[in-house]
Design a protein around this motif. Structure first.
Motif, PDB file in Angstrom:
ATOM      1  N   THR A  45      11.808   5.321   2.744  1.00 52.45           N
ATOM      2  CA  THR A  45      11.549   3.949   3.552  1.00 52.45           C
ATOM      3  C   THR A  45      10.256   4.167   4.151  1.00 52.45           C
ATOM      4  OG1 THR A  45      12.498   1.995   4.715  1.00 52.45           O
ATOM      5  CG2 THR A  45      12.817   3.981   5.673  1.00 52.45           C
ATOM      6  N   THR A  46       9.611   2.932   4.407  1.00 50.15           N
ATOM      7  CA  THR A  46       8.236   2.987   5.146  1.00 50.15           C
ATOM      8  C   THR A  46       8.137   1.974   6.268  1.00 50.15           C
ATOM      9  OG1 THR A  46       7.309   1.152   3.480  1.00 50.15           O
ATOM     10  CG2 THR A  46       7.199   3.464   2.802  1.00 50.15           C
ATOM     11  N   THR A  47       7.695   2.442   7.508  1.00 49.49           N
ATOM     12  CA  THR A  47       8.026   1.434   8.569  1.00 49.49           C
ATOM     13  C   THR A  47       6.734   0.860   9.077  1.00 49.49           C
ATOM     14  OG1 THR A  47       7.920   3.108  10.285  1.00 49.49           O
ATOM     15  CG2 THR A  47       9.999   2.670   9.097  1.00 49.49           C
ATOM     16  N   GLY A  48       6.457  -0.235   9.732  1.00 48.05           N
ATOM     17  CA  GLY A  48       5.309  -0.451  10.467  1.00 48.05           C
ATOM     18  C   GLY A  48       5.374   0.262  11.751  1.00 48.05           C
ATOM     19  N   GLY A  49       6.538   0.375  12.332  1.00 49.60           N
ATOM     20  CA  GLY A  49       6.817   1.050  13.680  1.00 49.60           C
ATOM     21  C   GLY A  49       6.344   2.371  13.456  1.00 49.60           C
ATOM     22  N   THR A  50       5.798   2.951  14.662  1.00 51.88           N
ATOM     23  CA  THR A  50       5.570   4.263  14.772  1.00 51.88           C
ATOM     24  C   THR A  50       6.830   5.229  14.983  1.00 51.88           C
ATOM     25  OG1 THR A  50       5.460   4.351  17.195  1.00 51.88           O
ATOM     26  CG2 THR A  50       3.225   4.258  16.016  1.00 51.88           C
TER      27      THR A  50
ATOM     28  N   PHE B  28      12.416   1.761  -0.331  1.00 59.52           N
ATOM     29  CA  PHE B  28      11.925   0.248   0.070  1.00 59.52           C
ATOM     30  C   PHE B  28      11.313   0.280   1.399  1.00 59.52           C
ATOM     31  CE2 PHE B  28      16.154   1.750   1.632  1.00 59.52           C
ATOM     32  CZ  PHE B  28      16.259   1.270   2.842  1.00 59.52           C
ATOM     33  N   PRO B  29      10.605  -0.786   1.680  1.00 54.02           N
ATOM     34  CA  PRO B  29      10.028  -1.140   2.893  1.00 54.02           C
ATOM     35  C   PRO B  29      11.050  -1.520   3.826  1.00 54.02           C
ATOM     36  CG  PRO B  29       9.532  -3.066   1.412  1.00 54.02           C
ATOM     37  CD  PRO B  29      10.162  -2.113   0.692  1.00 54.02           C
ATOM     38  N   PHE B  30      11.013  -0.889   5.315  1.00 55.51           N
ATOM     39  CA  PHE B  30      11.892  -1.196   6.238  1.00 55.51           C
ATOM     40  C   PHE B  30      11.731  -2.793   6.594  1.00 55.51           C
ATOM     41  CE2 PHE B  30      14.213   0.252  10.309  1.00 55.51           C
ATOM     42  CZ  PHE B  30      15.375   0.561   9.493  1.00 55.51           C
ATOM     43  N   TYR B  31      12.683  -3.580   6.208  1.00 50.84           N
ATOM     44  CA  TYR B  31      12.601  -5.004   6.776  1.00 50.84           C
ATOM     45  C   TYR B  31      13.582  -5.198   7.667  1.00 50.84           C
ATOM     46  CZ  TYR B  31       8.910  -6.339   3.235  1.00 50.84           C
ATOM     47  OH  TYR B  31       7.794  -6.899   2.567  1.00 50.84           O
ATOM     48  N   TRP B  32      13.196  -5.716   8.908  1.00 53.40           N
ATOM     49  CA  TRP B  32      14.358  -6.181   9.937  1.00 53.40           C
ATOM     50  C   TRP B  32      15.490  -5.090   9.914  1.00 53.40           C
ATOM     51  CZ3 TRP B  32      12.916  -8.593  13.728  1.00 53.40           C
ATOM     52  CH2 TRP B  32      12.119  -9.751  13.447  1.00 53.40           C
ATOM     53  N   TYR B  33      15.043  -3.915  10.105  1.00 59.67           N
ATOM     54  CA  TYR B  33      15.930  -2.664  10.364  1.00 59.67           C
ATOM     55  C   TYR B  33      16.897  -2.488   9.275  1.00 59.67           C
ATOM     56  CZ  TYR B  33      13.642  -3.627  14.752  1.00 59.67           C
ATOM     57  OH  TYR B  33      12.685  -3.598  15.598  1.00 59.67           O
ATOM     58  N   SER B  34      16.529  -2.872   8.051  1.00 64.69           N
ATOM     59  CA  SER B  34      17.377  -2.656   6.904  1.00 64.69           C
ATOM     60  C   SER B  34      16.603  -2.877   5.629  1.00 64.69           C
ATOM     61  CB  SER B  34      18.325  -3.946   6.946  1.00 64.69           C
ATOM     62  OG  SER B  34      19.256  -3.618   5.829  1.00 64.69           O
TER      63      SER B  34
ATOM     64  N   ARG C  31       0.863  -0.997  -0.003  1.00 58.64           N
ATOM     65  CA  ARG C  31      -0.003   0.102  -0.095  1.00 58.64           C
ATOM     66  C   ARG C  31       0.954   1.164  -0.005  1.00 58.64           C
ATOM     67  NH1 ARG C  31      -2.891   1.071   4.603  1.00 58.64           N
ATOM     68  NH2 ARG C  31      -4.273   2.619   3.607  1.00 58.64           N
ATOM     69  N   ALA C  32       1.731   1.242   0.842  1.00 63.11           N
ATOM     70  CA  ALA C  32       2.513   2.407   1.017  1.00 63.11           C
ATOM     71  C   ALA C  32       3.635   2.814  -0.004  1.00 63.11           C
ATOM     72  CB  ALA C  32       3.256   2.471   2.404  1.00 63.11           C
ATOM     73  N   ASN C  33       4.376   1.813  -0.239  1.00 67.86           N
ATOM     74  CA  ASN C  33       5.200   1.926  -1.368  1.00 67.86           C
ATOM     75  C   ASN C  33       4.605   2.086  -2.707  1.00 67.86           C
ATOM     76  OD1 ASN C  33       8.348   1.645  -0.602  1.00 67.86           O
ATOM     77  ND2 ASN C  33       7.098   0.353   0.853  1.00 67.86           N
ATOM     78  N   LYS C  34       3.351   1.363  -3.040  1.00 66.90           N
ATOM     79  CA  LYS C  34       2.764   1.537  -4.133  1.00 66.90           C
ATOM     80  C   LYS C  34       2.218   3.249  -4.339  1.00 66.90           C
ATOM     81  CE  LYS C  34       0.217  -1.983  -5.608  1.00 66.90           C
ATOM     82  NZ  LYS C  34      -0.722  -2.853  -5.504  1.00 66.90           N
TER      83      LYS C  34
ATOM     84  N   ASN D  75       4.431   4.096  10.575  1.00 65.65           N
ATOM     85  CA  ASN D  75       3.350   3.696  10.888  1.00 65.65           C
ATOM     86  C   ASN D  75       2.252   3.407   9.943  1.00 65.65           C
ATOM     87  OD1 ASN D  75       1.385   2.840  12.938  1.00 65.65           O
ATOM     88  ND2 ASN D  75       0.765   4.791  13.446  1.00 65.65           N
ATOM     89  N   VAL D  76       2.962   3.034   8.779  1.00 69.59           N
ATOM     90  CA  VAL D  76       2.051   2.911   7.569  1.00 69.59           C
ATOM     91  C   VAL D  76       0.952   2.015   7.424  1.00 69.59           C
ATOM     92  CG1 VAL D  76       3.836   3.745   5.839  1.00 69.59           C
ATOM     93  CG2 VAL D  76       3.694   1.460   6.306  1.00 69.59           C
ATOM     94  N   MET D  77       1.203   0.793   8.309  1.00 67.24           N
ATOM     95  CA  MET D  77      -0.261   0.165   8.233  1.00 67.24           C
ATOM     96  C   MET D  77      -1.406   0.612   8.692  1.00 67.24           C
ATOM     97  SD  MET D  77       2.499  -2.131   8.404  1.00 67.24           S
ATOM     98  CE  MET D  77       2.870  -3.662   9.622  1.00 67.24           C
TER      99      MET D  77
HETATM  100  C1  LIG Z   1       9.796  -9.253   6.655  1.00 70.53           C
HETATM  101  C2  LIG Z   1       9.448  -7.881   7.370  1.00 70.53           C
HETATM  102  C3  LIG Z   1      10.456  -7.173   8.075  1.00 70.53           C
HETATM  103  C4  LIG Z   1       9.777  -6.158   8.620  1.00 70.53           C
HETATM  104  N1  LIG Z   1      10.634  -5.401   9.500  1.00 70.53           N
HETATM  105  C5  LIG Z   1      10.146  -4.298   9.984  1.00 70.53           C
HETATM  106  C6  LIG Z   1      11.112  -3.371  10.841  1.00 70.53           C
HETATM  107  O1  LIG Z   1      12.187  -3.967  11.086  1.00 70.53           O
HETATM  108  N2  LIG Z   1      10.527  -2.418  11.313  1.00 70.53           N
HETATM  109  C7  LIG Z   1       9.545  -1.805  10.927  1.00 70.53           C
HETATM  110  O2  LIG Z   1       9.057  -0.659  11.613  1.00 70.53           O
HETATM  111  N3  LIG Z   1       8.645  -2.483  10.286  1.00 70.53           N
HETATM  112  C8  LIG Z   1       9.132  -3.756   9.699  1.00 70.53           C
HETATM  113  N4  LIG Z   1       8.272  -4.377   8.805  1.00 70.53           N
HETATM  114  C9  LIG Z   1       6.823  -3.729   8.432  1.00 70.53           C
HETATM  115  C10 LIG Z   1       7.214  -3.204   7.040  1.00 70.53           C
HETATM  116  O3  LIG Z   1       8.101  -2.023   6.965  1.00 70.53           O
HETATM  117  C11 LIG Z   1       5.676  -2.637   6.392  1.00 70.53           C
HETATM  118  O4  LIG Z   1       5.079  -3.812   6.212  1.00 70.53           O
HETATM  119  C12 LIG Z   1       5.989  -1.793   5.074  1.00 70.53           C
HETATM  120  O5  LIG Z   1       6.736  -0.734   5.335  1.00 70.53           O
HETATM  121  C13 LIG Z   1       4.774  -1.579   4.471  1.00 70.53           C
HETATM  122  O6  LIG Z   1       4.843  -0.913   3.008  1.00 70.53           O
HETATM  123  P1  LIG Z   1       4.134  -1.430   1.936  1.00 70.53           P
HETATM  124  O7  LIG Z   1       2.636  -1.163   2.083  1.00 70.53           O
HETATM  125  O8  LIG Z   1       4.685  -0.737   0.796  1.00 70.53           O
HETATM  126  O9  LIG Z   1       4.388  -3.119   1.764  1.00 70.53           O
HETATM  127  C14 LIG Z   1       8.460  -5.670   8.480  1.00 70.53           C
HETATM  128  C15 LIG Z   1       7.775  -6.279   7.448  1.00 70.53           C
HETATM  129  C16 LIG Z   1       8.284  -7.580   6.884  1.00 70.53           C
HETATM  130  C17 LIG Z   1       7.332  -8.224   5.901  1.00 70.53           C
END
Ligand SMILES: Cc1cc2nc3c(=O)[nH]c(=O)nc-3n(C[C@H](O)[C@H](O)[C@H](O)COP(=O)(O)O)c2cc1C
Length: 181
Positions: free
Chosen positions: A107-112, A66-72, A16-19, A152-154
């Motif tokens: 980058t986009t994060t799940g975390g706030t 990129f979406p932030f994945y495992w702090y990278s 959603r977010a990156n799109k 907090n993109v979710m």
């Molecule tokens: C494998 C994986 C690892 C993730 N690691 C993190 C993280 O380290 N920190 C964080 O805030 N969110 C993390 N997330 C949440 C993603 O950042 C979040 O789903 C993404 O930014 C949403 O963007 P999108 O809608 O473009 O997919 C992770 C998600 C996945 C699937």
């Protein structure tokens, strides 16, 4: 100034977010922004090093989104660094090809945002967590600009994502001085 955006999302269809960010940039096609999708271009992960290096030379600013994945970053982008930033080209003796290039992380994060601070759930700021990428690019003589981060993109509504995307389109074209003061 021309800009190349290299987006790296392992599952763009579900994004959603990156799109939202990419869709907004596509409206600005006249603005000298070239948007690429790394996972689409390299489904077999066989990165064409010479092509990538040639393209890097053609742009003033390179945005890595990129979406932030495992702090990278997701793994194909890590492989892109490993393959493309070669000794004698990007760093080391004679390796000055990226001198003067500007690099920005988006980058986009799940975390706030509140999670990403000392004492917060994630303990460190995004700037601290992006240090390995920052140092990779500064070792290659690039200028590292402040990151564009959507937290907090979710929880974000479509309208909030769209507003953030509009801001993104402005930021990636803003002069360096406006970003770093
Ligand atoms: C494998 C994986 C690892 C993730 N690691 C993190 C993280 O380290 N920190 C964080 O805030 N969110 C993390 N997330 C949440 C993603 O950042 C979040 O789903 C993404 O930014 C949403 O963007 P999108 O809608 O473009 O997919 C992770 C998600 C996945 C699937």
């Amino acid at each position: 100034m021309n800009v190349m955006v290299i987006a790296a999302h392992p599952d763009f269809h579900q994004s959603r977010a990156n799109k939202a960010l990419i869709q907004e940039l596509k409206k600005h096609a006249d603005m000298d922004i070239h948007v690429r999708d790394l996972y689409l271009e390299y489904p077999d992960w066989q990165i064409e090093v010479e092509k990538e290096q040639r393209m890097l030379l053609q742009y003033d600013r390179i945005v890595l989104q990129f979406p932030f994945y495992w702090y990278s970053c997701p793994p194909l982008l890590k492989k892109w660094f490993d393959d493309v930033l070669t000794f004698g080209w990007a760093f080391g003796p004679g390796g000055k090809k990226l001198l003067g290039k500007e690099f920005m992380i988006a980058t986009t994060t799940g975390g706030t945002e509140a999670c990403y601070r000392s004492g917060g759930e994630n303990m460190y700021t995004i700037s601290e967590l992006l240090r390995p990428i920052e140092r990779t690019l500064t070792k290659c003589n690039g200028t590292f600009l402040p990151a564009f981060v959507m937290y907090n993109v979710m929880q974000a509504t479509d309208t909030e994502l769209a507003h953030a995307a509009e801001k993104y389109a402005e930021v990636i074209k803003a002069p360096r001085e406006a970003l770093t003061h």
